[in-house]
Design an enzyme around this catalytic site. Sequence first.
Site, PDB file in Angstrom:
ATOM      1  N   GLN A 138       1.083  -1.591   0.423  1.00 37.91           N
ATOM      2  CA  GLN A 138       0.280   0.143   0.445  1.00 37.91           C
ATOM      3  C   GLN A 138       1.007   0.945   0.274  1.00 37.91           C
ATOM      4  OE1 GLN A 138      -3.050  -2.029   2.789  1.00 37.91           O
ATOM      5  NE2 GLN A 138      -3.662   0.385   2.852  1.00 37.91           N
ATOM      6  N   GLU A 140     -12.720   4.605   5.481  1.00 40.43           N
ATOM      7  CA  GLU A 140     -12.651   4.105   6.571  1.00 40.43           C
ATOM      8  C   GLU A 140     -13.876   3.972   7.289  1.00 40.43           C
ATOM      9  OE1 GLU A 140      -8.977   5.196   7.407  1.00 40.43           O
ATOM     10  OE2 GLU A 140     -10.157   6.476   9.779  1.00 40.43           O
ATOM     11  N   ARG A 166      -8.641  -0.636   7.723  1.00 36.80           N
ATOM     12  CA  ARG A 166      -9.377   0.183   7.198  1.00 36.80           C
ATOM     13  C   ARG A 166      -9.568   1.764   8.690  1.00 36.80           C
ATOM     14  NH1 ARG A 166     -14.146  -1.665   3.762  1.00 36.80           N
ATOM     15  NH2 ARG A 166     -14.719   0.450   2.413  1.00 36.80           N
ATOM     16  N   CYS A 167      -8.645   2.724   8.956  1.00 37.18           N
ATOM     17  CA  CYS A 167      -8.591   2.799  10.033  1.00 37.18           C
ATOM     18  C   CYS A 167      -7.438   4.043   9.953  1.00 37.18           C
ATOM     19  CB  CYS A 167      -8.841   1.892  11.546  1.00 37.18           C
ATOM     20  SG  CYS A 167      -8.470   2.571  12.903  1.00 37.18           S
TER      21      CYS A 167
END
Length: 784
Positions: free
Chosen positions: A221, A738, A368-369
Amino acid sequence: MLQKTSPEIGGMGHSVKRKEDLRFIQGKGTYVDDVSLPGMVYGHMVRSPYAHARLTGIRSEEAKKLPGVLAVITGEDLAKAGLSWMPTLFHDKQMVLATGKVLFQSQEVAFVVAEDRYTAADAAELIEVDYEDLPVLVDPHRALDADAPILREDREEKTNHIFHWEVGDRQATDGVFQTAPVKAELNAFFPRCHPAPLETCGCVADYNPATTKLTVWETSQAPHAHRTLFALVAGLPEQNIRIIAPDIGGGFGNKVPIYPGYVCAVVASLQLGRPVKWIESRSENLQSTGFARDYHMKAEIAADRDGKVKALRVKTLADHGAFNAAAQPSKFPAGLFSICTGSYDFSEAFCEVDGVYTNKAPGGIAYRCSFRVTEAAYLIERAMDVLAQELKMDPVELRLKNFVPPDKFPYLCPLGWSYDSGDYKAAMELALEKIGYSELRKEQEEKRRKGELMGIGISSFTEIVGAGPSHTFDICGIKMFDSCEIRVHPTGKAIARMGTKAQGQGHETTFAQIVAQELGIPVADITVEEGDTDTAPYGLGTYASRSTPVAGTATAMASRKIRDKARKLAAHLLEASEEDLEWEPGKFFVKGAPSKSKTIQEIAFAAYTNFPAGLEAGLEAVHYYDPPNLTFPFGTYICVLDIDKGTGEPKVRRFVAVDDCGNIINPMVVEGQIHGGLTEGLAIAFMQEIAYDESGNVQGGTFMDYLIPTAVETPNWETDKTCTPSPHHPLGAKGVGESPNVGSPAAFVNAVVDALSHLGVKHIDMPIAPWKIWKILKEKGISE
Ligand code: CDP
């Protein structure tokens, strides 16, 4: 005000179909495991079955004799090259391959390379490793006990304590608590969970001895940061390293860290001079790569009798496993957890977090945060419900009484963040109306009279995304800006490249829409490329919903630089002065004479064929954007569920999600992001935990135990939006990816507790499997 573009141009606000889906739905994506190079060989990891054990010997002679085996690499071999340990992304180091001892089950012990995958796996079975059991530390609450085993012998500090971090005014907060008429307390555990992306981690490392160039196809990523860290750690010249992150099948934070498998594949390729592929299995992914959460939290709220909140006090114990491999900005040991005052106007707050080592897989990644924001949102949204229960007040009324009002923005919260914009009441009211809140409460009363169990759960979360301003945010010292480079070709088509890297978010479409918005070039004529460090400008990658706030802005700013140059070219072509020209998406025209115009395509052609003296040829620009602040998206989620009294099974009947991410680039993409995130939130609330038994054996290490929701379990998500633009983002956009994962767990848990609150239930820890509810119902004499 943003100018609306035509559907053909397809700028901001159009639900343009995702360009990337053309290849994905045909099965034509190129993932790391699709990369096949001449002479490629395969690596397989030998892992520890023990959670804590002394390594007394590794015998690999039999494995090496197996035909097709090319190399066996151990920690001792790496130690000779100074590579048996590597730095984590957060002030710690981690073993690449174990030396001395192992610290968690599934830890990497040796790397076998063979001509094919099966031979590598068979050879791994032949490697004999001698272990001597050591006492195992699983419970983080025991980590600091005097008789707890010290796990990290490599550290100077002989303790399992990693960090203490605090923010806010302790004294002032304690003072408010001393006199407050009402106090509510919540002890909540946010269990260890795992992003479990569809595609596991993997790489193909290809060192070419002739050119001395190392190319690594990697599920990353953050490819640029990986390149720099490879250069710094392995001492390879950075210009000779190329990281390519091709299509990625989901990341969710799991693909931010550098894993031992990547390093071993690179070492093996350097050693053999051949490309080496390493692809993790599902169990390896769940058992050894970056976990998320694992926060043991206590929140206390001091309030007046009428429900006005006054102070928040938070104390948390963070279990980081064997190495502190959290992937988060350097200055924030507990990430952005200090957003825990949420949407509420507290006058005082104090938050402290202690991190400890245990014999579990390393991590602490932002699933996802935005770096521990999910834990914070869950804590405050649950704590507000506990306070409502204490005050016997409707949770909606309590929230409405305490929201930061719209006229207080920009709002400086007591833990130091400056919220850019918000209108929490508007989102809440829309959600209440959509779900029919007052009718539902009446229905609930009816049902209770009949002995039926129905719950309504609310979560009015505030997020903090877009890391980040470089004065505060860096990862391993690299500042958290992001970038975009755009080249407009002579025929008016364009290519844009960014420092981010999508893993399913649709950047190839939405970033093209930003260029279309700013330059009027149709979205179909713009190619977006990410993930190749040889071609993309330097950036920090995609996680924590930072792409839109940071790289999205860089894209708008690079486009605007191009538009500035296009104006000069248009003035030359129209024989007018620049000041006399007006812009509408796609063309410049002379003020008062709209027929005298030049399209962006005509201008692009002129940039290569007919440019004025003194102006450089070409039409391209690059921008590195350093945001002045983060963005603060928010929303209200409401869950309605019914509980089966016989089995304890909660069934979500309706779920309304109202999100506010400011101006939207692509409504359809945003809706897709919300559906996906809500489904993950549902799984976290009800189904998933990476648990350990007392010997440190992973309990959730396969999809038989770590459950993934299917269409059967997933309810119909009802989405809607309000729009409060970010005042500092040039397009008024905030991140959104997110939000549903951050905001939804509290809505589910609040709904379950609400269904049982009349029985005296105050809290149930996630994951709320039916048996947990059934046990309570049995204790209360409701279930048999
Ligand atoms: O960093 P990441 O891409 O994971 O998260 P994001 O910035 O929240 O964006 C997720 C997707 O939603 C991207 O394709 C964005 O362009 C899109 N999005 C949008 O269309 N409008 C917004 N206001 C925010 C995001």
